[in-house]
Design a protein around this motif. Structure first.
Motif, PDB file in Angstrom:
ATOM      1  N   GLN A 132       6.890   0.355  -0.862  1.00 29.27           N
ATOM      2  CA  GLN A 132       6.222   1.368  -1.679  1.00 29.27           C
ATOM      3  C   GLN A 132       6.824   1.465  -3.076  1.00 29.27           C
ATOM      4  O   GLN A 132       6.098   1.543  -4.069  1.00 29.27           O
ATOM      5  CB  GLN A 132       6.299   2.727  -0.973  1.00 29.27           C
ATOM      6  N   ASN A 133       8.148   1.470  -3.178  1.00 31.36           N
ATOM      7  CA  ASN A 133       8.797   1.606  -4.490  1.00 31.36           C
ATOM      8  C   ASN A 133       8.430   0.459  -5.419  1.00 31.36           C
ATOM      9  O   ASN A 133       8.159   0.656  -6.612  1.00 31.36           O
ATOM     10  CB  ASN A 133      10.313   1.684  -4.331  1.00 31.36           C
ATOM     11  N   GLU A 136       4.836   0.889  -6.643  1.00 30.15           N
ATOM     12  CA  GLU A 136       4.729   1.946  -7.657  1.00 30.15           C
ATOM     13  C   GLU A 136       5.287   1.483  -8.998  1.00 30.15           C
ATOM     14  O   GLU A 136       4.757   1.827 -10.060  1.00 30.15           O
ATOM     15  CB  GLU A 136       5.450   3.201  -7.168  1.00 30.15           C
ATOM     16  N   GLN A 137       6.361   0.698  -8.972  1.00 32.42           N
ATOM     17  CA  GLN A 137       6.937   0.171 -10.210  1.00 32.42           C
ATOM     18  C   GLN A 137       5.981  -0.793 -10.896  1.00 32.42           C
ATOM     19  O   GLN A 137       5.813  -0.751 -12.124  1.00 32.42           O
ATOM     20  CB  GLN A 137       8.261  -0.525  -9.910  1.00 32.42           C
ATOM     21  N   SER A 140       3.262   1.206 -12.499  1.00 34.83           N
ATOM     22  CA  SER A 140       3.745   1.967 -13.658  1.00 34.83           C
ATOM     23  C   SER A 140       4.028   1.070 -14.853  1.00 34.83           C
ATOM     24  O   SER A 140       3.608   1.355 -15.979  1.00 34.83           O
ATOM     25  CB  SER A 140       5.011   2.739 -13.267  1.00 34.83           C
ATOM     26  N   GLU A 147      -3.402   3.833  -7.721  1.00 37.91           N
ATOM     27  CA  GLU A 147      -2.446   4.667  -6.993  1.00 37.91           C
ATOM     28  C   GLU A 147      -2.453   4.252  -5.535  1.00 37.91           C
ATOM     29  O   GLU A 147      -3.397   3.599  -5.063  1.00 37.91           O
ATOM     30  CB  GLU A 147      -2.779   6.147  -7.136  1.00 37.91           C
ATOM     31  N   ILE A 148      -1.397   4.617  -4.848  1.00 37.42           N
ATOM     32  CA  ILE A 148      -1.305   4.266  -3.430  1.00 37.42           C
ATOM     33  C   ILE A 148      -2.259   5.150  -2.636  1.00 37.42           C
ATOM     34  O   ILE A 148      -2.234   6.372  -2.749  1.00 37.42           O
ATOM     35  CB  ILE A 148       0.134   4.403  -2.925  1.00 37.42           C
ATOM     36  N   CYS A 151      -0.365   4.379   3.131  1.00 41.44           N
ATOM     37  CA  CYS A 151       0.923   3.810   3.543  1.00 41.44           C
ATOM     38  C   CYS A 151       0.794   3.513   5.032  1.00 41.44           C
ATOM     39  O   CYS A 151       1.159   4.330   5.874  1.00 41.44           O
ATOM     40  CB  CYS A 151       2.055   4.795   3.268  1.00 41.44           C
ATOM     41  N   VAL A 159      -3.735   0.032  -2.171  1.00 37.32           N
ATOM     42  CA  VAL A 159      -3.856   0.687  -3.477  1.00 37.32           C
ATOM     43  C   VAL A 159      -5.326   0.935  -3.777  1.00 37.32           C
ATOM     44  O   VAL A 159      -6.206   0.232  -3.273  1.00 37.32           O
ATOM     45  CB  VAL A 159      -3.211  -0.155  -4.604  1.00 37.32           C
ATOM     46  N   ARG A 243      -3.344  10.204  -0.486  1.00 36.98           N
ATOM     47  CA  ARG A 243      -3.009   9.038   0.320  1.00 36.98           C
ATOM     48  C   ARG A 243      -2.894   9.369   1.798  1.00 36.98           C
ATOM     49  O   ARG A 243      -2.531  10.487   2.182  1.00 36.98           O
ATOM     50  CB  ARG A 243      -1.704   8.414  -0.162  1.00 36.98           C
TER      51      ARG A 243
END
Length: 744
Positions: A132-133, A136-137, A140, A147-148, A151, A159, A243
């Motif tokens: 996930q991290n 998101e990176q 960004s 956006e997610i 999960c 996404v 989400r």
């Protein structure tokens, strides 16, 4: 210990439910009558290739999941501890938990499917092999409008966003190590902010139904924790724009000791995902002081150790602790009564209420408490709160001796009159102060005003006008305007918190210098530096505070004057669920306030209204199409109607300024929107829950983190007096532990 889970869209296949339709003929006929087609024929034959289309998939899958569950219960009577469902499957979990009947479930998912199928221009893609991290990176850094959305497991994440961004992002994810990037066959950006329009339409539909309390806990996709009885409507609405946190949901269940998961419905998709989640989850158990029983083991002598003893003596309370007011009765009469009976100081939120309501509540409070218990009334300063004189007259009438003021930048005649009415000189010539004022200060300049006596020019003018006797004017020249002052942070757009940990020592030093150089009484200095946990409470006392002040944390208590829905939204929120919006009284200074921003669009709308105010000199400079949209969606009425409504509540001086200045009139629009949004949170209008204006700052977030896993985790178990006692007790413990560590 068993958890039953239900799959969502994507689990469907031609031929599903073949063994169920004949056994549950009546229920199938009931579903057919609602949707207007033959669900058995659709599932078994799908002659027109409709089963993969959202508006058909959702009712069909709900029916098959529901019948599968009923068949299971005929054959198996094992105890079920939890239900959970993936996206659409959550509706089956709620059906199984008796929240609604089969007919209602079919109606809900049919409407949900219809609305979701209307979405256009969006897309979704499954990213396999990245966490996930990392995802998101990538989003960004490359500024993708994504956006997610799901999960599903630690390494399978979906996404959602604009179609062109979904396509363009493929090469970036693969370059960063994704094993697969599978674009899904959907027309909309499901489970994202792009579904807000359809979410609002769904909210209107859901509002017509009543729901039951779950007979078995149901895990919410969005929040990864059980449904709250009071927020079933809200959770269903939120699901469309947020989400699906399936990983978090399963980890929550694992933490509760769940080891057996039974998938009910077509396929084994969820079973495989759960296996993947279990393989990457380590459960840790932590212990803290959590129960009221543990708190009560500490003696009363511990309670009053912290802070300045004179604060406790003057106000006749057991703690150097104060519950500051929130307007419109959010700090309610019931809260004040509860605090006073426990000998804790609290201030009723009078500002924003009609005078007859204030008088009614003061009569009620005095009747319940008599004359001895401590309490006060709070009022706001600023142009939009100009009825302080009328409110203070009510305080004098009902013999209320304690006043809290927020947002005042100067001393007003009404404050001087309240102060003067409580001055009495005895036979020995000593003047006693019987009307006490506690003031909020957000700067050194604020503090300097309140630590000083009333300005000489103001006293002279009041004497000339007959508002004040010469004798009392002379007394007031040697008495600071306030008995107590507390410092609080200022929030700006670029800096969420101007640190009161710096301001507090500076104000204490200024107070001490004045006390030594004058004969004025010593003013006590308190701290409102985001008091929401034992650590920040202890730090305030360590820095020299005479007392501490709480405000936002008291909203999520039984006694608060907010709706149950708003309280339930508050007690589960964390720091990430906050946003800032401009304060209408402080446009020029750029001061902001922190609000709840959990699946809500209030903050975005407030920000847009402020940007329009900032960039335009008149409402009519705004594009007509944009004006119409704001009138329809934001205000629910025309600009002119808002102005007419405001004419009944705003001072004439402000209204005249608006007539001459289009920018002032635009500020009124912003004020109106904020006021109406706050009223929605107070009344609990479920149709407009996304527009709730609720104060939610770092103190409230810290409080929720601190109380997580304790008896006070939910608002239903938070009593405002017990919260105060627990906070002060654990602050004492924290300070003792830290001092012991330093000594060693």
């Amino acid at each position: 210990m068993a958890t039953y889970v239900f799959p969502g869209q994507g689990a469907q296949f031609k031929g599903m439910g073949s063994e169920l339709f004949r056994e549950f003929k009546d229920m199938v006929r009931e579903a057919n009558a609602i949707v207007g087609y033959d669900i058995e024929e659709l599932c078994m034959f799908d002659k027109h290739n409709l089963l993969s289309k959202t508006e058909y998939t959702q009712p069909a899958l709900f029916v098959v999941n529901a019948l599968s569950y009923l068949k299971n219960r005929q054959e198996n009577n094992e105890k079920i501890d939890y239900f959970a469902g993936h996206s659409l499957g959550e509706y089956n979990a709620l059906f199984a938990a008796d929240v609604f009947d089969f007919e209602t479930g079919v109606k809900l998912v049919e409407k949900r499917g219809q609305l979701m199928s209307m979405a256009r221009g969006g897309g979704m893609s499954a990213v396999i092999g990245l966490d996930q991290n990392t995802i998101e990176q990538i989003i960004s850094i490359n500024k993708f409008n994504l956006e997610i959305a799901n999960c599903n497991s630690p390494s399978q994440i979906v996404v959602s966003g604009l179609k062109e961004d979904v396509t363009a992002a493929r090469e970036y994810f693969l370059e960063e190590g994704a094993k697969h990037y599978v674009i899904l066959n959907v027309s909309g950006a499901f489970h994202s902010r792009h579904m807000q329009e359809y979410s609002r339409m769904f909210a209107d539909y859901v509002g017509q139904f009543s729901f039951n309390k779950p007979s078995v806990p149901v895990i919410s996709n969005v929040h990864a924790e059980p449904y709250s009885d009071h927020l079933i409507h809200q959770f269903l609405i939120e699901q469309m724009t947020n989400r699906v946190n399936w990983t978090g949901s399963i980890r929550y269940l694992l933490e509760q000791g769940q080891t057996e998961f039974v998938e009910v419905g077509p396929g084994q998709v969820l079973t495989k995902l759960i296996d993947a989640i279990q393989q990457t989850t380590t459960i840790e158990v932590t212990k803290s002081i959590s129960t009221q029983k543990e708190v009560s083991e500490y003696t009363q002598t511990t309670l009053n150790k912290l802070g300045e003893s004179s604060f406790q003596q003057v106000y006749d309370v057991k703690l150097s602790y104060m519950v500051s007011f929130l307007p419109k009765g959010i700090t309610s009469a019931e809260m004040i009564i509860k605090l006073a009976r426990s000998n804790i100081l609290g201030f009723y939120g009078a500002s924003g209420l009609p005078l007859d309501r204030i008088e009614q509540d003061l009569t009620y409070i005095n009747k319940e408490l008599g004359k001895l218990q401590p309490f006060g009334v709070g009022i706001l300063g600023g142009a939009y709160n100009s009825n302080d004189q009328e409110i203070l007259k009510l305080l004098l009438k009902h013999k209320v001796a304690n006043l809290e003021i927020q947002g005042y930048k100067n001393i007003t005649p009404a404050l001087v009159q309240f102060r003067a009415e409580g001055l009495v000189r005895d036979d020995h010539g000593i003047v006693s102060i019987n009307h006490r004022i506690i003031a909020q200060a957000k700067s050194i300049e604020d503090a300097e005003i309140f630590l000083s006596p009333a300005p000489a020019y103001l006293l002279e003018d009041m004497v000339l006008k007959g508002l004040l006797s010469q004798e009392k004017a002379e007394w007031l020249m040697n008495i600071p305007m306030v008995d107590d002052l507390y410092v609080e942070s200022t929030i700006t757009e670029t800096n969420r918190m101007l640190d009161s940990a710096v301001l507090l020592p500076a104000v204490i030093k200024m107070r001490d210098l004045r006390t030594r150089s004058t004969s004025w009484p010593r003013t006590r200095i308190g701290s409102a530096m985001q008091i929401g946990s034992p650590e920040t409470t202890g730090l305030s006392f360590f820095l020299g505070a005479d007392f501490v002040v709480t405000r936002s944390i008291n909203q999520a208590t039984v006694e608060a004057g907010l709706s149950n829905m708003a309280k339930s939204m508050l007690d589960r929120a964390r720091d990430k669920n906050s946003a800032i919006v401009p304060k209408v009284d402080c446009f020029e200074s750029g001061e902001y306030t922190m609000v709840l921003h959990d699946n809500m669009y209030f903050a975005e709308r407030a920000d847009l209204l402020y940007r329009l105010f900032y960039n335009n000199d008149s409402w009519y400079e705004i594009d007509e199409e944009e004006r119409n949209r704001i009138q329809e969606l934001y205000l629910g009425q025309t600009f002119e109607q808002v102005q007419d409504n405001l004419s009944a509540i705003l001072p004439k001086s402000i209204l005249k300024r608006a007539e001459r200045n289009g920018k002032v009139a635009m500020a009124h629009i912003y004020y109106w929107y904020l006021e109406q949004a706050q009223d929605l949170a107070i009344t609990g209008d479920m149709r407009h829950s996304g527009e709730y204006h609720i104060c939610f700052d770092q103190a409230a977030a810290a409080c929720n983190n601190w109380l997580s896993g304790t008896e006070m985790e939910t608002w239903e178990n938070r009593r405002v007096d017990k919260l105060a006692e627990k906070l002060m007790l654990e602050a004492e413990m924290y300070l003792n532990e830290r001092l012991s560590e330093l000594k060693s």
